[in-house]
Design a protein around this motif. Sequence first.
Motif, PDB file in Angstrom:
ATOM      1  N   HIS A   7     -17.001 -22.801 -14.214  1.00 58.75           N
ATOM      2  CA  HIS A   7     -15.921 -23.459 -13.487  1.00 58.75           C
ATOM      3  C   HIS A   7     -15.939 -23.086 -12.011  1.00 58.75           C
ATOM      4  CE1 HIS A   7     -13.881 -19.588 -14.337  1.00 58.75           C
ATOM      5  NE2 HIS A   7     -13.240 -19.830 -13.204  1.00 58.75           N
ATOM      6  N   ILE A   8     -15.283 -23.916 -11.219  1.00 58.36           N
ATOM      7  CA  ILE A   8     -14.954 -23.567  -9.846  1.00 58.36           C
ATOM      8  C   ILE A   8     -13.451 -23.328  -9.847  1.00 58.36           C
ATOM      9  CG2 ILE A   8     -16.832 -24.925  -8.856  1.00 58.36           C
ATOM     10  CD1 ILE A   8     -14.551 -26.890  -7.933  1.00 58.36           C
ATOM     11  N   SER A   9     -12.947 -22.586  -8.860  1.00 59.30           N
ATOM     12  CA  SER A   9     -11.534 -22.250  -8.835  1.00 59.30           C
ATOM     13  C   SER A   9     -10.954 -22.546  -7.455  1.00 59.30           C
ATOM     14  CB  SER A   9     -11.349 -20.766  -9.173  1.00 59.30           C
ATOM     15  OG  SER A   9      -9.981 -20.434  -9.221  1.00 59.30           O
ATOM     16  N   MET A  10      -9.741 -23.071  -7.431  1.00 58.79           N
ATOM     17  CA  MET A  10      -9.042 -23.375  -6.183  1.00 58.79           C
ATOM     18  C   MET A  10      -7.627 -22.830  -6.280  1.00 58.79           C
ATOM     19  SD  MET A  10     -10.255 -27.285  -5.361  1.00 58.79           S
ATOM     20  CE  MET A  10      -9.598 -27.997  -6.854  1.00 58.79           C
ATOM     21  N   GLY A  11      -7.049 -22.524  -5.140  1.00 58.57           N
ATOM     22  CA  GLY A  11      -5.679 -22.033  -5.096  1.00 58.57           C
ATOM     23  C   GLY A  11      -4.796 -22.925  -4.257  1.00 58.57           C
ATOM     24  N   CYS A  12      -3.546 -23.051  -4.673  1.00 67.53           N
ATOM     25  CA  CYS A  12      -2.548 -23.843  -3.955  1.00 67.53           C
ATOM     26  C   CYS A  12      -1.473 -22.920  -3.400  1.00 67.53           C
ATOM     27  CB  CYS A  12      -1.891 -24.852  -4.900  1.00 67.53           C
ATOM     28  SG  CYS A  12      -3.039 -26.012  -5.633  1.00 67.53           S
ATOM     29  N   ASP A  13      -0.958 -23.265  -2.221  1.00 65.37           N
ATOM     30  CA  ASP A  13       0.110 -22.486  -1.593  1.00 65.37           C
ATOM     31  C   ASP A  13       1.469 -22.739  -2.234  1.00 65.37           C
ATOM     32  OD1 ASP A  13      -1.578 -21.311   0.314  1.00 65.37           O
ATOM     33  OD2 ASP A  13      -1.261 -22.931   1.741  1.00 65.37           O
TER      34      ASP A  13
END
Length: 126
Positions: A7-13
Amino acid sequence: MVRGIHHISMGCDTQEQYQKVRQFYCDVLGLRVCREWSNGMMLDAGAGLIEVFHNKKGVRAQGAIQHYALAVEDVDALAERVRAAGYEVFTGPKDIELDSRPPLPARIAFCYGPLGEEIELFREKN
């Protein structure tokens, strides 16, 4: 031994940003949520997963990873869906041929996702 990218991972504010990401990846790109927990979700991207957290700081500066590519069935149709949803398609759709051995002909387009991530829509041509 590496067998592939899991997987790739992203973060949201913010929660609002998280909902925008969910709408883009599910409603516009057609991915489905395969796992969800209190502070995130995993989206099924076919050969891998996209993990999104809503309690992480999103980073918009480009680091070492330039973009990630999604293998798609119809580059033109998906690029149009992305545009219609209000997101920028900044390259293509267009045909390319990578000057590799053997050559790799493909149809591609690049767009920005809701977090500023660069996404390549990629279809190998046989």
